[in-house]
Write an enzyme that holds these catalytic residues in place. Structure first.
Site, PDB file in Angstrom:
ATOM      1  NE  ARG A   1      37.414  34.344  43.916  1.00 28.90           N
ATOM      2  CZ  ARG A   1      37.139  33.627  45.025  1.00 28.90           C
ATOM      3  NH1 ARG A   1      35.911  33.458  45.479  1.00 28.90           N
ATOM      4  NH2 ARG A   1      38.117  33.056  45.699  1.00 28.90           N
ATOM      5  N   GLY A   2      37.517  30.774  42.405  1.00 32.17           N
ATOM      6  CA  GLY A   2      37.904  29.826  43.440  1.00 32.17           C
ATOM      7  C   GLY A   2      38.028  28.459  42.781  1.00 32.17           C
ATOM      8  CB  ALA A   3      40.750  25.958  42.892  1.00 30.36           C
TER       9      ALA A   3
ATOM     10  CG  ASP B   1      44.025  28.828  42.933  1.00 28.76           C
ATOM     11  OD1 ASP B   1      44.326  29.532  43.908  1.00 28.76           O
ATOM     12  OD2 ASP B   1      42.927  28.896  42.349  1.00 28.76           O
TER      13      ASP B   1
ATOM     14  CG  ASN C   1      46.003  30.486  47.589  1.00 27.10           C
ATOM     15  OD1 ASN C   1      44.980  30.068  47.029  1.00 27.10           O
ATOM     16  ND2 ASN C   1      45.926  31.291  48.632  1.00 27.10           N
ATOM     17  CE  LYS C   2      43.684  35.537  43.537  1.00 29.33           C
ATOM     18  NZ  LYS C   2      43.717  35.731  42.062  1.00 29.33           N
TER      19      LYS C   2
ATOM     20  CD  GLN D   1      40.212  37.880  44.433  1.00 31.23           C
ATOM     21  OE1 GLN D   1      40.914  38.812  44.852  1.00 31.23           O
ATOM     22  NE2 GLN D   1      40.458  37.298  43.272  1.00 31.23           N
TER      23      GLN D   1
ATOM     24  NE  ARG E   1      40.908  32.806  36.714  1.00 36.50           N
ATOM     25  CZ  ARG E   1      40.890  33.139  38.005  1.00 36.50           C
ATOM     26  NH1 ARG E   1      39.877  32.763  38.775  1.00 36.50           N
ATOM     27  NH2 ARG E   1      41.875  33.831  38.540  1.00 36.50           N
TER      28      ARG E   1
HETATM   29  O1  MRU Z   1      41.463  34.379  41.251  1.00 33.89           O
HETATM   30  P1  MRU Z   1      40.608  33.623  42.212  1.00 33.89           P
HETATM   31  O2  MRU Z   1      39.724  34.500  43.017  1.00 33.89           O
HETATM   32  O3  MRU Z   1      39.855  32.502  41.533  1.00 33.89           O
HETATM   33  O4  MRU Z   1      41.647  32.949  43.193  1.00 33.89           O
HETATM   34  C1  MRU Z   1      41.147  32.090  44.206  1.00 33.89           C
HETATM   35  C2  MRU Z   1      42.179  31.658  45.163  1.00 33.89           C
HETATM   36  O5  MRU Z   1      43.356  31.907  45.006  1.00 33.89           O
HETATM   37  C3  MRU Z   1      41.707  30.794  46.292  1.00 33.89           C
HETATM   38  O6  MRU Z   1      42.494  31.008  47.421  1.00 33.89           O
HETATM   39  C4  MRU Z   1      41.837  29.325  45.882  1.00 33.89           C
HETATM   40  O7  MRU Z   1      41.159  29.088  44.671  1.00 33.89           O
HETATM   41  C5  MRU Z   1      41.343  28.421  46.917  1.00 33.89           C
HETATM   42  S1  MRU Z   1      39.599  28.293  46.845  1.00 33.89           S
HETATM   43  C6  MRU Z   1      38.974  27.191  47.883  1.00 33.89           C
END
Ligand code: MRU
Length: 347
Positions: free
Chosen positions: A44-46, A236, A246-247, A195, A87
């Site tokens: 996970r994470g962009a 994201d 973002n999250k 997270q 996603r």
């Molecule tokens: O749902 P996730 O855990 O993939 O969400 C991740 C985030 O929102 C992060 O803040 C974002 O991807 C930045 S990662 C460098």
């Protein structure tokens, strides 16, 4: 600690759903397993999602050696289309897949699918390597914003786990820490999937950076009591006008930061910008299943059958963003102009 490792036609992913209780790796030998890992948030994470999808395409292509070029290309494109559906919000996924398909297009005149597989593997490795270099550059640019000892607050996880290297927002924090300009990090736990608690707190403890875990609803009080002087998060997807997805919960933190006169910084590579959309209104927001909200640590914490809304991301409007840190430097308002300049630099 690495979240993504490519070796001998196998993509090894650190299973992030089990952290911090278990350090377990998943060995992916086919693209379907990578797609599942992306859907389940095992990776996970962009930026990490983008790199994983690129390697998924290499795994998929590697199983198609018997096909001649037109069919090979068609099948790889079909796999890409399925990966695109894993996603919807993080644009790095689409950026990486498009980059891989461009490489495939360039090989279209070639009759040998093995040559195309080699080219795809090189392209995926380049995406991962580029992420490392970009993380480093962002860390250096971002750290320049911290000129005196500062306590920062972060939301979700934008560290090594979310990228191929040291992270975006947490990469900046690590660099500023090395320079003596971070006193401590407040990590929002980041409900529903935690997270912040499971990943950010763990990563920072591993790095020896003082971290204090808070629940999401404590951020305002921390700010009110002058316990934090800056907020830094990842992203994201960022629109041309500087609106930032973002999250979920990031928007609330940005509003609180504005109210308390605290700068709200976003650290994101150019691959997180969506140059095709004008504002955050065009960003697709992933909605995830209700059980993520109704349960906590495997225990049901809500009445059976309750209605649930579970958007995984929100959009912070550009007027709440003090600066966006990219590998090219620091962008400030007016974001339309700054991001148009970024478009030129990326071409
Ligand atoms: O749902 P996730 O855990 O993939 O969400 C991740 C985030 O929102 C992060 O803040 C974002 O991807 C930045 S990662 C460098």
């Amino acid at each position: 600690m690495r979240s993504i490792i490519w070796s001998n036609n196998c993509l090894t992913l650190l299973n992030q759903t089990l952290l911090p209780a278990k350090l377990e790796y998943i060995e992916c030998h086919d693209w379907q397993r990578v797609a599942e890992a992306i859907r389940r948030l095992e990776v996970r994470g962009a930026p990490a999602i983008g790199a994983a999808a690129a390697f998924a395409l290499v795994l998929g292509a590697g199983k198609l050696t018997e096909l001649a070029m037109p069919e090979f290309k068609e099948k790889v494109t079909q796999i890409a289309n399925i990966l695109r559906q894993t996603r919807p919000t993080a644009v790095n996924l689409f950026w990486a897949i498009n980059r891989m398909l461009t490489v495939l297009d360039q090989m279209a005149g070639n009759t040998d699918s093995n040559a195309a597989i080699t080219a795809l593997e090189q392209a995926a490795i380049a995406i991962a390597e580029q992420d490392k270099a970009v993380n480093e550059k962002m860390a250096v640019h971002g750290a320049s914003l911290f000129t005196k000892p500062t306590a920062v607050l972060t939301h979700c996880n934008a560290g090594a786990l979310a990228t191929v290297a040291i992270g975006t927002a947490l990469g900046v924090v690590c660099k500023a820490w090395e320079q003596g300009n971070i006193t401590q990090v407040f990590a929002d736990e980041t409900r529903p999937l935690l997270q912040g608690a499971r990943l950010t707190a763990w990563e920072l403890m591993q790095a020896g950076i003082p971290v204090t875990l808070i629940t999401d609803n404590m951020a305002g009080w921390i700010m009110k009591n002058n316990m934090v002087q800056a907020v830094i998060v990842g992203a994201d997807r960022i629109a041309l006008n500087g609106d930032v997805a973002n999250k979920i919960g990031t928007y609330s933190v940005a509003v609180l930061a504005k109210e308390h006169g605290i700068p709200f910084y976003v650290a994101a590579p150019s691959s997180t910008f969506d140059f095709t959309i004008h504002s955050g209104a065009d960003i697709p927001i992933e909605e995830r299943c209700a059980t993520e909200v109704t349960s906590l640590g495997g225990n049901c914490v809500a009445p059976q059958g309750v209605n649930v809304f579970n958007p995984a991301f929100d959009v912070t409007p550009n007027n709440l963003v003090a600066a966006i840190i990219t590998e090219y430097g620091i962008l400030r308002t007016p974001y339309n102009q700054a991001i148009n300049q970024l478009v030129q630099e990326c071409n």
